[in-house]
Design a protein around this motif. Structure first.
Motif, mmCIF file in Angstrom:
data_model
loop_
_atom_site.group_PDB
_atom_site.id
_atom_site.type_symbol
_atom_site.label_atom_id
_atom_site.label_comp_id
_atom_site.label_asym_id
_atom_site.label_seq_id
_atom_site.Cartn_x
_atom_site.Cartn_y
_atom_site.Cartn_z
ATOM 1 N N HIS A 90 -4.682 -5.546 0.219
ATOM 2 C CA HIS A 90 -4.482 -4.150 0.847
ATOM 3 C C HIS A 90 -4.564 -2.863 -0.201
ATOM 4 O O HIS A 90 -5.308 -1.921 0.019
ATOM 5 C CB HIS A 90 -3.289 -4.045 1.765
ATOM 6 C CG HIS A 90 -3.535 -4.554 3.264
ATOM 7 N ND1 HIS A 90 -2.632 -4.422 4.261
ATOM 8 C CD2 HIS A 90 -4.401 -5.332 3.544
ATOM 9 C CE1 HIS A 90 -3.272 -5.235 5.509
ATOM 10 N NE2 HIS A 90 -4.134 -5.794 4.929
ATOM 11 N N ASP A 91 -3.773 -3.231 -1.222
ATOM 12 C CA ASP A 91 -3.685 -2.431 -2.368
ATOM 13 C C ASP A 91 -5.317 -2.090 -2.935
ATOM 14 O O ASP A 91 -5.483 -1.007 -3.312
ATOM 15 C CB ASP A 91 -2.996 -2.672 -3.524
ATOM 16 C CG ASP A 91 -1.502 -2.488 -3.443
ATOM 17 O OD1 ASP A 91 -1.015 -2.248 -2.095
ATOM 18 O OD2 ASP A 91 -0.678 -2.679 -3.990
ATOM 19 N N LEU A 98 -7.282 2.815 -0.614
ATOM 20 C CA LEU A 98 -5.821 2.972 -1.542
ATOM 21 C C LEU A 98 -6.325 2.855 -2.808
ATOM 22 O O LEU A 98 -6.872 3.863 -3.224
ATOM 23 C CB LEU A 98 -5.062 1.591 -1.122
ATOM 24 C CG LEU A 98 -4.334 1.898 0.231
ATOM 25 C CD1 LEU A 98 -5.072 1.107 1.343
ATOM 26 C CD2 LEU A 98 -2.768 1.438 0.196
ATOM 27 N N GLY A 119 9.257 -4.525 3.050
ATOM 28 C CA GLY A 119 9.070 -3.557 4.087
ATOM 29 C C GLY A 119 9.034 -2.260 3.761
ATOM 30 O O GLY A 119 8.933 -1.894 2.413
ATOM 31 N N VAL A 120 9.255 -1.297 4.589
ATOM 32 C CA VAL A 120 9.352 0.225 4.529
ATOM 33 C C VAL A 120 10.176 0.594 3.269
ATOM 34 O O VAL A 120 10.190 1.599 2.472
ATOM 35 C CB VAL A 120 9.592 1.023 5.724
ATOM 36 C CG1 VAL A 120 10.791 0.510 6.558
ATOM 37 C CG2 VAL A 120 9.707 2.453 5.508
ATOM 38 N N GLY A 121 11.313 -0.032 3.238
ATOM 39 C CA GLY A 121 12.588 0.236 2.265
ATOM 40 C C GLY A 121 12.337 -0.476 1.010
ATOM 41 O O GLY A 121 13.159 -0.426 0.139
ATOM 42 N N VAL A 136 6.359 -2.086 0.638
ATOM 43 C CA VAL A 136 5.498 -1.165 1.472
ATOM 44 C C VAL A 136 5.905 0.385 0.964
ATOM 45 O O VAL A 136 4.958 1.200 0.889
ATOM 46 C CB VAL A 136 5.318 -1.312 2.666
ATOM 47 C CG1 VAL A 136 4.747 -0.272 3.629
ATOM 48 C CG2 VAL A 136 4.724 -2.587 3.090
ATOM 49 N N GLY A 137 7.174 0.395 1.192
ATOM 50 C CA GLY A 137 7.671 2.024 1.071
ATOM 51 C C GLY A 137 7.417 2.496 -0.756
ATOM 52 O O GLY A 137 7.031 3.453 -1.004
ATOM 53 N N GLN A 141 4.749 1.304 -2.345
ATOM 54 C CA GLN A 141 3.222 1.668 -2.406
ATOM 55 C C GLN A 141 3.049 3.088 -1.936
ATOM 56 O O GLN A 141 2.342 3.726 -2.294
ATOM 57 C CB GLN A 141 2.685 0.484 -1.616
ATOM 58 C CG GLN A 141 0.999 0.800 -1.401
ATOM 59 C CD GLN A 141 0.176 0.638 -2.810
ATOM 60 O OE1 GLN A 141 0.624 0.195 -3.710
ATOM 61 N NE2 GLN A 141 -0.966 1.100 -2.717
ATOM 62 N N VAL A 142 3.751 3.349 -0.827
ATOM 63 C CA VAL A 142 3.493 4.855 -0.378
ATOM 64 C C VAL A 142 4.044 5.778 -1.420
ATOM 65 O O VAL A 142 3.354 6.945 -1.635
ATOM 66 C CB VAL A 142 4.538 4.856 0.963
ATOM 67 C CG1 VAL A 142 4.586 6.429 1.509
ATOM 68 C CG2 VAL A 142 4.099 3.920 2.006
ATOM 69 N N LEU A 143 5.001 5.500 -2.006
ATOM 70 C CA LEU A 143 5.497 6.538 -3.248
ATOM 71 C C LEU A 143 4.543 6.653 -4.172
ATOM 72 O O LEU A 143 4.241 7.702 -4.628
ATOM 73 C CB LEU A 143 7.073 6.113 -3.816
ATOM 74 C CG LEU A 143 7.961 6.344 -2.372
ATOM 75 C CD1 LEU A 143 9.491 5.648 -3.080
ATOM 76 C CD2 LEU A 143 8.267 7.608 -1.875
ATOM 77 N N ILE A 203 1.113 6.163 -4.018
ATOM 78 C CA ILE A 203 0.008 6.943 -3.531
ATOM 79 C C ILE A 203 0.317 8.413 -3.617
ATOM 80 O O ILE A 203 -0.354 9.287 -4.174
ATOM 81 C CB ILE A 203 -0.345 6.440 -2.268
ATOM 82 C CG1 ILE A 203 -0.895 4.972 -2.118
ATOM 83 C CG2 ILE A 203 -1.323 7.429 -1.564
ATOM 84 C CD1 ILE A 203 -1.219 4.554 -0.827
ATOM 85 N N GLU A 204 1.587 8.764 -3.002
ATOM 86 C CA GLU A 204 2.038 10.254 -2.948
ATOM 87 C C GLU A 204 2.210 10.772 -4.447
ATOM 88 O O GLU A 204 1.893 11.870 -4.749
ATOM 89 C CB GLU A 204 3.579 10.468 -2.348
ATOM 90 C CG GLU A 204 3.294 10.113 -1.018
ATOM 91 C CD GLU A 204 4.671 10.125 -0.138
ATOM 92 O OE1 GLU A 204 4.890 10.119 1.189
ATOM 93 O OE2 GLU A 204 5.841 10.322 -0.784
ATOM 94 N N GLU A 213 12.573 4.417 -9.424
ATOM 95 C CA GLU A 213 12.900 4.162 -8.121
ATOM 96 C C GLU A 213 11.799 3.612 -7.244
ATOM 97 O O GLU A 213 11.621 2.649 -6.738
ATOM 98 C CB GLU A 213 13.127 5.536 -7.603
ATOM 99 C CG GLU A 213 13.689 5.145 -5.939
ATOM 100 C CD GLU A 213 14.439 6.211 -5.588
ATOM 101 O OE1 GLU A 213 13.936 7.381 -5.354
ATOM 102 O OE2 GLU A 213 15.848 6.022 -5.308
ATOM 103 N N MET A 232 11.027 -0.519 -5.944
ATOM 104 C CA MET A 232 10.434 -1.053 -4.592
ATOM 105 C C MET A 232 9.079 -1.475 -4.582
ATOM 106 O O MET A 232 9.123 -2.593 -4.085
ATOM 107 C CB MET A 232 10.411 0.619 -3.539
ATOM 108 C CG MET A 232 11.687 1.261 -3.311
ATOM 109 S SD MET A 232 11.597 2.792 -2.651
ATOM 110 C CE MET A 232 11.024 2.335 -1.187
#
Lengths: 310, 310
Positions: A95-96, A101, A161-163, A166-167, A169-171, A173-174, A189, A193
């Motif tokens: 997925h990454d 992504l 998961g989200v915490g 996956v979370g 990976q979100v951070l 990208i942000e 941090e 994750m």
């Protein structure tokens, strides 16, 4: 396994466990549907195998298997859990790598899954591997005690998961989209994750198999956390220092992208220092364990995570 | 709940369970990290909520809750399992709507997640919901007995994975790309995986909570299978008959795409007939259960699955 230096023993175990994991994954991703399954679409199964077989150091399976072995636990169940964990890792890579992504064409020296197949297949391969990981852990073949299996499931879901992954990976990208530099604190941090949570799980899963005391688990947790952080800062350093061939993926891409890395936040020298400190911390966390071969090999793994060349 | 016709009672229960599921999802997708989580990235959590809150009939949660209630089991644990199942359903919609798959802009009358956010977020929202579903099931808050929880996990992973929902989605894409017409047999098989497996799980999960006999489970399994098949052929018919506004998603798109539907394979009249036969089969499968209100409402659900307007 005997008579070599610790570094040689470590490499030998790493290879052995990678081979055993490969064999287990090959078996789990066989063509026969399990009870409750209708059929496994052949071309898709091939894509799931492409994404998970034949590559990688299998560091997460290694850590899971060796931690369990530290407590005298070995066998098929442990290898199934190690393979489930590797499925999660592999799905996250698939997925990454997607165009939306990281948009990577190369992974482990081969075309990424969406390049070898197509985007739709790659998205579903990720979903399939992620789902199957929980199937494998929940199956009685992994451990006869449902209480152990459910603990393996819960800890993996939370780490991935989200915490957790996956979370992270979100951070990541942000951070890439942000135009400002990243503080070292924020990078640490997000890395804890994105990469750390799953490496930490590898170690904790070994402890779950063994049903160890809270104190023992905390020592392992400290080891897993320090090793995970050392592994990721080593990755940041490798992206600057290594070439694409040795890495099996494109080097130098972090700086191109304003990626949140500790090399960018701290500078190369401070990043190297932090890597070595974390590696030493991981090793020290194992000092409370008996001086057997297993603890030594886990210590060697912490050295390897910091000093690896790819 | 009392005094109405069965159709009214059914609609009331459907609404009640949808509201209770919404409340549980809202709670589960709150901002506070759970033990073992680092943090829940706020914008991403908002996207996970967008993808799962405020929409849908919640038919899967309804079936799970009502089946459990058939055996006298109600409460927070059942609603958690119902919410976990709905997370799987919602993740599958988010991923199916992506440009590389169905490329849909509209879902439940709102922009799809990748339209409201972006593709990377939508991919990760799917991954996050899928992973969190297993977290929720594995948590002791769902049921005190680990043996029940692990059975809920295993059955869900198998229904949602390569041999179930994900595999069905793969077959659906392969069918769309094929230039030849699809046999009814192939369409039935792919639909039993793509939609049927999760609806069947909803019913079986209720039975797992209750620890019912094999015979009872088989009766429920027949109900779940027939209802799932009726639901999907009704969907195929709706795509031809309904308009976009009533459907909350684009109508008439199946024929545009050479989608594998039973309307295309059998013709509209035979598809209608099959839908009604399946609905009657589902109802008949419940004849062995006591004539209480709960069994009647499940029978009404089988009627609804076949005759719904969206």
């Amino acid at each position: 396994m005997t008579g070599g230096t610790l570094a040689e023993d470590f490499q030998q175990r790493l290879t052995q466990i990678a081979e055993a994991t490969e064999k287990t994954l090959d078996h789990l991703l066989g063509p026969s549907p399990l009870p409750g399954e209708t059929l496994r679409p052949p071309r898709f199964l091939e894509a799931m195998r492409y994404a998970s077989l034949g590559g990688g150091k299998r560091l997460r399976p290694f850590l899971l298997v060796e931690t369990a072995r530290l407590f005298g636990i070995e066998g098929e169940g442990v290898l199934r859990a190690a393979s489930a964990l590797e499925m999660i890792h592999c799905y996250s890579l698939v997925h990454d790598d997607l165009p939306a992504l990281d948009n990577d064409d190369l992974r482990r020296g081969r075309p990424t899954t969406h390049k070898a197949y197509d985007e739709a297949t790659a998205i579903l391969v990720g979903d399939g591997l992620l789902t199957y990981a929980f199937d494998v852990l929940a199956d009685p073949a992994t451990h006869k005690d449902p209480a152990i299996r459910i603990e393996l499931v819960l800890a993996l879901a939370r780490a991935a998961g989200v915490g957790g992954m996956v979370g992270g990976q979100v951070l990541d990208i942000e951070a890439e989209q942000a135009k400002t530099p990243h503080t070292a604190e924020a990078v640490i941090e997000l890395q804890s994750m994105k990469t750390g949570a799953l490496l930490h799980y590898a170690v904790i899963a070994g402890a779950i198999f063994a049903g160890v005391s809270k104190q023992t688990r905390e020592a392992l947790s400290a080891y897993g956390q320090a090793l995970g952080a050392a592994f990721q800062v080593a990755d940041d350093i490798l992206d600057v220092e290594a070439d694409t061939e040795a890495l099996g993926k494109k080097a130098g891409k972090d700086a191109d992208r304003n990626k949140a890395t500790l090399v960018a936040s701290l500078g190369l020298e401070a990043a190297r220092k932090r890597r070595d400190t974390l590696s030493a911390e991981a090793i020290a966390a194992l000092d409370s364990f008996p001086e057997g071969r297993e603890a030594h090999i886990l210590k060697e793994a912490a050295r390897f995570a910091a000093t690896r060349k790819n």
